[in-house]
Design a protein around this motif. Structure first.
Motif, short mmCIF file in Angstrom:
data_model
loop_
_atom_site.label_atom_id
_atom_site.label_comp_id
_atom_site.label_asym_id
_atom_site.label_seq_id
_atom_site.Cartn_x
_atom_site.Cartn_y
_atom_site.Cartn_z
N LYS A 263 -14.31 -23.15 0.99
CA LYS A 263 -15.04 -21.94 0.55
C LYS A 263 -13.64 -20.70 0.47
N GLY A 264 -13.79 -20.37 -0.75
CA GLY A 264 -12.77 -19.26 -0.96
C GLY A 264 -13.11 -17.95 -0.15
N GLY A 265 -11.88 -17.32 0.01
CA GLY A 265 -12.05 -15.96 0.83
C GLY A 265 -12.09 -16.11 2.30
N THR A 266 -12.06 -16.95 2.98
CA THR A 266 -12.08 -17.31 4.47
C THR A 266 -10.99 -16.94 5.08
N GLY A 267 -9.68 -16.76 4.54
CA GLY A 267 -8.70 -16.35 5.30
C GLY A 267 -7.79 -17.36 5.39
N LYS A 268 -7.57 -18.32 4.47
CA LYS A 268 -6.77 -19.43 4.43
C LYS A 268 -5.13 -19.06 4.33
N THR A 269 -4.69 -18.08 3.43
CA THR A 269 -3.61 -17.66 3.26
C THR A 269 -3.09 -16.62 4.27
N PRO A 270 -3.82 -15.65 4.66
CA PRO A 270 -3.66 -14.96 6.05
C PRO A 270 -3.31 -15.83 7.30
N THR A 271 -4.18 -16.89 7.42
CA THR A 271 -3.90 -17.63 8.49
C THR A 271 -2.49 -18.61 8.49
N SER A 272 -2.32 -19.10 7.11
CA SER A 272 -1.17 -19.75 6.95
C SER A 272 0.00 -19.02 7.32
N LEU A 273 0.02 -17.71 6.66
CA LEU A 273 1.31 -16.98 6.77
C LEU A 273 1.35 -16.41 8.40
N LEU A 274 0.16 -16.15 9.09
CA LEU A 274 0.53 -15.64 10.53
C LEU A 274 0.86 -16.83 11.38
N LEU A 275 0.04 -17.84 11.24
CA LEU A 275 0.31 -18.99 11.91
C LEU A 275 1.81 -19.46 11.89
N GLY A 276 2.16 -19.53 10.55
CA GLY A 276 3.45 -19.89 10.55
C GLY A 276 4.55 -19.04 10.77
N GLY A 277 4.19 -17.62 10.83
CA GLY A 277 5.13 -16.78 11.31
C GLY A 277 5.18 -16.62 12.58
N ILE A 278 3.93 -16.73 13.42
CA ILE A 278 4.18 -16.84 15.05
C ILE A 278 5.12 -17.81 15.40
N ILE A 279 5.01 -19.02 14.67
CA ILE A 279 5.68 -20.33 15.10
C ILE A 279 7.23 -19.97 14.89
N ALA A 280 7.62 -19.45 13.48
CA ALA A 280 9.12 -19.03 13.11
C ALA A 280 9.51 -17.94 14.28
#
Length: 333
Positions: free
Chosen positions: A85-102
């Motif tokens: 489903k589009g618009g569920t926050g895939k891109t923000p989740t990817s960026l923030l999850l990856g950003g937290i890890i990094a």
């Protein structure tokens, strides 16, 4: 203090943290005013409870950060972020999850766009790179060094590296996803994949074939959760490694600011639990995410960052279960 902790202090490390003690005197309200003039007034029950809650939050934060920082594997690992489903926050989740890890591990994390067509990753990430995913797909066979690969990334203040589309590109194929993943894994320890809305596409199947853990962003809406459940069913039906992804799936529930029904919230949680989702992590509403602009960790509300860190720690724990220390096999489609 044991020898290990003592050595850390002697050679430049920090002393071990100690739990915050409840102050012997009140510091707030009328009781605090009396204590400030020397009277032996103890904290109220409310102040004591508040201090205890703060100490517990700090302990959880430290524990989550330790989990994220200390995890190791004997090969590069990957996280697939998807909800059809589009618009569920895939891109923000990817960026923030990856950003937290990094940010916690000090880098070595690549966040890459593996949607069929150009998505929003380039717009939500920091920077304006000259080269991106389309050019990397074109040049992938010639990438031999970290310096070469770095030229196709957008470095983030979190220390993550984003590889997204900088303009129009050819439709992504599964073969291209695998080829790019193999090159990224030569130079980065963790790869986070922001994927598209077509779970039957070649690109998505390629991403599944090189994934270790599935993270599903959802909203408190029927279409969001039902399409997530359908994705899990399709992965299970495929058997093998896709079914293993479904068995290890973690859900992240975001709030976009629209009115929400508690009944719907409870039903979403029940449906995901019944579908076998391992854990559901709540992310509070955050104006910085809702603004749909470039995302930076420092602009998040502290509660949002803590919530993403808790979800990230769960992902890291699952990665440690999924990728055994003896596993050195490079996954290929």
């Amino acid at each position: 203090m044991d020898r290990e902790a003592s050595a850390s202090v002697l050679f430049g490390g920090a002393a071990p943290a100690t739990p915050a003690a409840t102050p012997g005197k009140a510091t707030k309200g009328f009781r605090g005013a009396l204590a400030s003039i020397g009277l032996p007034i103890k904290p109220s029950a409310a102040e004591t409870a508040e201090l205890s809650a703060v100490a517990e939050a700090e302990a959880r934060r430290a524990q989550n950060e330790t989990i994220i920082r200390q995890a190791t594997w004997t090969r590069a690992v990957s996280i697939l972020v998807n909800n059809p489903k589009g618009g569920t926050g895939k891109t923000p989740t990817s960026l923030l999850l990856g950003g937290i890890i990094a940010s916690i591990r000090g880098g070595s994390t690549a966040i890459v766009e593996f949607s069929d067509d150009p998505g929003a990753l380039n717009y939500r990430a920091e920077g304006s790179p000259r080269l991106g995913l389309g050019e990397l797909v074109r040049d992938v066979a010639g990438i031999k060094t970290a310096g070469q690969l770095h030229g196709y990334t957008a470095p983030q203040t979190s220390f993550a590296s984003v590889i997204a589309s900088t303009g129009r590109r050819e439709r992504l194929t599964g073969e291209a996803v695998v080829a790019v993943s193999n090159v990224i894994d030569e130079f980065y320890g963790i790869r986070v994949m922001d994927t598209g809305n077509q779970p039957t596409s070649s690109a998505f199947r390629g991403a599944v074939s090189v994934a270790d853990v599935l993270v599903i962003p959802v909203l408190n809406a029927g279409d969001s959760v039902l399409e997530a459940i359908q994705l899990l069913d399709e992965l299970r039906d495929a058997g093998g490694q896709p079914a293993e992804l479904a068995a290890r799936a973690i859900a992240v529930r975001l709030t976009d600011g629209r009115p929400e029904s508690e009944t719907v919230r409870e039903e979403v949680a029940r449906l995901l639990r019944d579908a076998g989702v391992r854990s559901l992590h709540e992310i509070p509403y955050d104006e910085h995410i809702a603004a749909r602009g470039q995302l930076t960790l420092t602009s998040l509300d502290p509660a949002t960052r803590d919530a993403f860190a808790a979800a990230t720690a769960a992902v890291i724990r699952t990665l440690q279960e999924a990728v055994t220390p003896a596993s050195t096999t490079i996954r290929k489609a």
